[in-house]
Design an enzyme around this catalytic site. Structure first.
Site, PDB file in Angstrom:
ATOM      1  N   GLY A  88       0.829  -1.294   0.208  1.00 37.07           N
ATOM      2  CA  GLY A  88      -0.068  -0.147  -0.058  1.00 37.07           C
ATOM      3  C   GLY A  88       0.883   1.187   0.052  1.00 37.07           C
ATOM      4  N   GLY A  90       2.560   3.945   1.583  1.00 35.41           N
ATOM      5  CA  GLY A  90       3.101   3.964   2.936  1.00 35.41           C
ATOM      6  C   GLY A  90       3.906   5.506   2.895  1.00 35.41           C
ATOM      7  N   ARG A  91       3.788   6.144   1.951  1.00 30.25           N
ATOM      8  CA  ARG A  91       4.208   7.555   1.930  1.00 30.25           C
ATOM      9  C   ARG A  91       3.881   8.501   0.851  1.00 30.25           C
ATOM     10  NH1 ARG A  91      10.066   7.985  -0.782  1.00 30.25           N
ATOM     11  NH2 ARG A  91      10.051   6.604  -2.313  1.00 30.25           N
ATOM     12  N   LYS A 111       3.428  12.317  -3.267  1.00 31.02           N
ATOM     13  CA  LYS A 111       4.514  11.281  -2.841  1.00 31.02           C
ATOM     14  C   LYS A 111       5.505  12.030  -1.637  1.00 31.02           C
ATOM     15  CE  LYS A 111       7.418   7.951  -4.747  1.00 31.02           C
ATOM     16  NZ  LYS A 111       8.046   7.396  -6.242  1.00 31.02           N
ATOM     17  N   GLY A 124       7.143   7.779   6.030  1.00 28.03           N
ATOM     18  CA  GLY A 124       6.354   8.437   5.283  1.00 28.03           C
ATOM     19  C   GLY A 124       6.723   9.508   4.423  1.00 28.03           C
ATOM     20  N   ARG A 181      -2.270  -0.849  -9.870  1.00 31.75           N
ATOM     21  CA  ARG A 181      -1.041  -1.542 -10.002  1.00 31.75           C
ATOM     22  C   ARG A 181      -1.337  -3.357 -10.168  1.00 31.75           C
ATOM     23  NH1 ARG A 181       3.101   1.652  -7.385  1.00 31.75           N
ATOM     24  NH2 ARG A 181       2.108   3.500  -6.751  1.00 31.75           N
ATOM     25  N   ASP A 246       4.050  -4.439  -7.442  1.00 27.44           N
ATOM     26  CA  ASP A 246       3.496  -3.476  -7.051  1.00 27.44           C
ATOM     27  C   ASP A 246       3.912  -2.053  -7.728  1.00 27.44           C
ATOM     28  OD1 ASP A 246       5.843  -4.413  -5.353  1.00 27.44           O
ATOM     29  OD2 ASP A 246       5.586  -2.365  -4.567  1.00 27.44           O
TER      30      ASP A 246
END
Length: 472
Positions: A88, A90-91, A111, A124, A181, A246
């Site tokens: 997932g 994460g940041r 991002k 993150g 993705r 991913d």
């Protein structure tokens, strides 16, 4: 000046288990580093409004724009072949979607926007180097005519990010056809969420491949898109560096510019990523890895295609990649040698013979092909078998009306050279953004004869970059 973004957030209307609703985490002292005015206009956004105080706060994650429905997407993935059932964003935080001036749906994502439920202990955040690297390389990829996510803005956070040392933080605003993705499909099927898998499949078909008929049609479309994309990478010497499932977009775009690089000296086994110790994602392995990833997508779609009974048909679709990729590769490398129209028998052999000689000599990938386009010596003239190759090539060119024009349009004069990217990052960390601005401008027209000499030059022995890093 008021920032207005006409959001239309289709992904946020999918079931909540597809994501975590998550606002960006504010930063201490945002500073605007770059706004991509051309892309902003393409999206129907006002560049001046993006650069305003309100715009800066939105791009930094300190303000949620009206109409935004921020979320972190859930997905799983195979990382270097190893299965991870929950990854997932994460940041990263998806702000929402806009319809651009051409009627295309585009994601806007921050991002480096702070911790999310998928951060797995990470901070993150992103530091300045990878943000500027992705900005430069993704925009260069766009200028080269290859499908890619793009960079709308870069913002400094006024905070330090701890990696090996303390480094200045930054946030990238990324634009994509979507951020869905192969791993998004894997995430749902791993949870036996067939209802969710069906909803995601319908969403992707409607969004990216409306001509596709059902899950098998979707698989066909993604296979074809990836064949074209990987052939494009190979034609410019690009190495993604971390082709995990991913990191493969079902929209057929290049996504997740981490330890990526463009080759200088040609080497089919070239690896840059500091974590790719076995060479899994080496330049020459990229087509095979794409097939492997696509097989994981096919496996994920099987529950919607009839289960095990659909394996032969799904396998047949995956096996189509080889022919589709070979055709796309042949077309691109034929153009690099000046051949217009469909490739003829023997064209691929000519291309491969040249590549073999380039590999033996360690010849610069970009400069060798551009030298052919400009009628200059390649540096291979004293090499074994080059005279015979050149004679055969010239004989083939006799059938072509304007080979120089074909070659100039297929062979860039400049690419984002690794050593120049590293110099740019070093300068930016020291507070000097001028090299970033100069590099970005120089890469806007990579096929132009006027491309600057300083960017054409291959690195010297003491300048060569042999390892790249993802920045997490």
């Amino acid at each position: 000046m008021t920032l207005s973004i006409a959001f239309d957030n289709s992904y946020a209307r999918l079931p909540d288990r597809f994501f975590a609703r998550q606002a960006p985490v504010p930063v201490a002292a945002p500073q605007l580093l770059a706004v991509n005015a051309g892309l902003a206009d393409e999206l129907g956004l006002d560049p001046q409004a993006l650069a305003s105080r309100e715009g800066l706060e939105v791009l930094a994650g300190n303000r949620v724009a009206e109409g935004s429905e921020p979320l972190a997407q859930a997905y799983a993935g195979h990382q270097f072949g190893g299965w991870v059932p929950r990854l997932g964003d994460g940041r990263a935080v998806l702000l929402g979607e806009v319809i651009d001036r051409q009627g295309r749906r585009r994601d806007l994502q921050l991002k480096g926007a702070g911790r999310t439920p998928f951060s797995r202990g990470g901070d993150g955040r992103a530091w300045l180097g990878p943000v500027l690297r992705e900005y430069v390389v993704s925009e260069a990829m766009h200028a080269l005519g290859l499908p890619t996510t793009r960079a709308l803005a870069a913002v400094g956070t006024g905070e330090m990010v701890q990696r090996e040392t303390a480094l200045p933080g930054a946030v990238l605003t990324r634009v994509a056809a979507s951020h869905i993705r192969v791993g998004t499909f894997q995430y749902l099927v791993a949870r036996n969420d067939i209802e969710g898998l069906s909803a995601l499949t319908e969403h992707v078909i409607a969004r990216h491949y409306p001509q596709a008929e059902g899950p098998m049609g979707l698989l066909q479309a993604v296979v074809a898109a990836q064949a074209q994309l990987i052939a494009g990478w190979m034609s410019v010497g690009f190495i993604h560096g971390v082709m995990n499932t991913d990191n493969m977009s079902v929209a057929g775009e290049t996504i997740d510019y981490g330890p990526c690089a463009f080759m200088d000296g040609y080497d089919p086994g070239k690896v840059f990523s500091s974590i790719d110790l076995q060479g899994r994602y080496a330049y020459a392995n990229q087509p095979q890895i794409a097939v492997w990833n696509l097989a994981q997508l096919a496996s994920s779609l099987l529950p919607l295609m009839g289960g095990e009974s659909a394996i032969p048909a799904a396998t047949e679709e995956i096996e189509r990649f080889a022919d589709l990729y070979s055709a796309a590769w042949a077309q691109r490398f034929a153009a690099k040698l000046g051949f217009s129209g469909p490739p003829k028998p023997g064209d691929c052999g000519l291309a491969q013979r040249l590549l073999d000689q380039m590999a033996r000599a360690g010849a610069d990938f970009t400069n060798t092909f551009r030298a052919l386009a400009e009628g200059r010596p390649t540096g291979l003239e004293d090499g074994k078998d080059y005279a015979a190759w050149q004679a055969d090539w010239q004989a083939r060119l006799a059938d072509e009306p304007d080979p120089q024009a074909v070659m100039r349009a297929a062979n860039p004069a400049v690419i984002p050279r690794n050593h120049q990217v590293e110099r740019m990052i070093e300068a930016a960390v020291a507070g000097d953004m001028a090299p970033f601005e100069r590099l970005t401008a120089a890469l806007e027209q990579p096929f132009a004869d006027s491309a600057p000499a300083w960017l054409r030059e291959a690195p010297g022995p003491d300048e060569e970059v042999t390892r790249t890093f993802c920045g997490t």
